[in-house]
Design an enzyme around this catalytic site. Sequence first.
Site, PDB file in Angstrom:
ATOM      1  N   HIS A 149      27.645  -3.018 -11.651  1.00 41.89           N
ATOM      2  CA  HIS A 149      29.502  -3.306 -10.888  1.00 41.89           C
ATOM      3  C   HIS A 149      28.383  -4.918  -9.666  1.00 41.89           C
ATOM      4  O   HIS A 149      28.497  -5.959  -9.705  1.00 41.89           O
ATOM      5  CB  HIS A 149      29.727  -2.976  -9.596  1.00 41.89           C
ATOM      6  CG  HIS A 149      30.706  -1.501 -10.302  1.00 41.89           C
ATOM      7  ND1 HIS A 149      30.995  -0.848  -9.804  1.00 41.89           N
ATOM      8  CD2 HIS A 149      30.968  -1.452 -11.708  1.00 41.89           C
ATOM      9  CE1 HIS A 149      31.973  -0.333  -9.852  1.00 41.89           C
ATOM     10  NE2 HIS A 149      32.165  -0.575 -11.188  1.00 41.89           N
ATOM     11  N   HIS A 162       1.476  -0.698   0.052  1.00 44.69           N
ATOM     12  CA  HIS A 162       0.082   0.059  -0.317  1.00 44.69           C
ATOM     13  C   HIS A 162       0.828   1.491  -0.108  1.00 44.69           C
ATOM     14  O   HIS A 162       0.278   1.893  -0.731  1.00 44.69           O
ATOM     15  CB  HIS A 162      -0.963  -0.112   1.281  1.00 44.69           C
ATOM     16  CG  HIS A 162      -0.073   0.194   2.394  1.00 44.69           C
ATOM     17  ND1 HIS A 162       0.684  -1.515   2.709  1.00 44.69           N
ATOM     18  CD2 HIS A 162      -0.135   0.561   3.471  1.00 44.69           C
ATOM     19  CE1 HIS A 162       0.810  -1.334   4.384  1.00 44.69           C
ATOM     20  NE2 HIS A 162       0.643  -0.136   4.138  1.00 44.69           N
ATOM     21  N   ARG A 187      36.239  -8.703 -12.136  1.00 43.86           N
ATOM     22  CA  ARG A 187      36.274  -8.511 -10.324  1.00 43.86           C
ATOM     23  C   ARG A 187      34.785  -8.225 -10.037  1.00 43.86           C
ATOM     24  O   ARG A 187      34.740  -9.178  -9.196  1.00 43.86           O
ATOM     25  CB  ARG A 187      36.912  -7.043  -9.490  1.00 43.86           C
ATOM     26  CG  ARG A 187      36.679  -5.964 -10.344  1.00 43.86           C
ATOM     27  CD  ARG A 187      37.245  -4.388 -10.040  1.00 43.86           C
ATOM     28  NE  ARG A 187      36.938  -3.432 -10.821  1.00 43.86           N
ATOM     29  CZ  ARG A 187      35.915  -2.765 -11.709  1.00 43.86           C
ATOM     30  NH1 ARG A 187      36.700  -3.823 -12.749  1.00 43.86           N
ATOM     31  NH2 ARG A 187      36.040  -1.668 -11.149  1.00 43.86           N
TER      32      ARG A 187
HETATM   33  C1  RB5 Z   1       4.499   0.330   5.385  1.00 41.34           C
HETATM   34  O1  RB5 Z   1       3.934   0.780   6.473  1.00 41.34           O
HETATM   35  C2  RB5 Z   1       6.082  -0.049   5.414  1.00 41.34           C
HETATM   36  O2  RB5 Z   1       6.604  -0.655   6.829  1.00 41.34           O
HETATM   37  C3  RB5 Z   1       6.316  -0.870   4.544  1.00 41.34           C
HETATM   38  O3  RB5 Z   1       5.712  -0.357   2.662  1.00 41.34           O
HETATM   39  C4  RB5 Z   1       7.665  -0.735   3.413  1.00 41.34           C
HETATM   40  O4  RB5 Z   1       8.438   0.578   4.229  1.00 41.34           O
HETATM   41  C5  RB5 Z   1       8.910  -2.034   5.237  1.00 41.34           C
HETATM   42  O5  RB5 Z   1       9.511  -1.674   4.044  1.00 41.34           O
END
Ligand code: RB5
Length: 147
Positions: free
Chosen positions: A101, A11, A136
Amino acid sequence: MTLRIAVGADHGGFELKKELVEGLRDLKHVVDDLGTFSAEPPSDYPDVAHIAAHGIQDGQYERAILISGTGIGMAMTANRYPGVRAANCGDVFSARYSRAHNDANVLTLGGRVIGVGLAWEIVNVWLQTPFSGGDRHVRRITKIDQP
Ligand code: RB5
């Protein structure tokens, strides 16, 4: 160069995902939208990160772009998979060298960290920069999966 790209978000990354899916399809890439399909929580970033990482491992996708609030959880999840190299990038320099890289095959972005303008600069450089292939760098990438 047309790529098979998985794009997923939780979200916190939904709005930026919408922009990127539409724009990448306009650029004629083959894009699988892994969801989420709403800006409303709850959605858990590992759910789409696992699908994308599996798809990179089995060759279904050449690249994946994963967006959450920061992109950090997406990278942590995807990097659990041998052969998957996920880079969380908030600037163009890091995006370029994650390709040149590190031969990154997954890009993670923070939808609450960067705006759509910078996101496109990062995505375009990331998609257009080839891996340098230097001995490398190959040696170092091989060592990533050899704990
Ligand atoms: C959601 O609130 C948040 O924790 C998620 O979108 C993210 O940033 C996690 O790494």
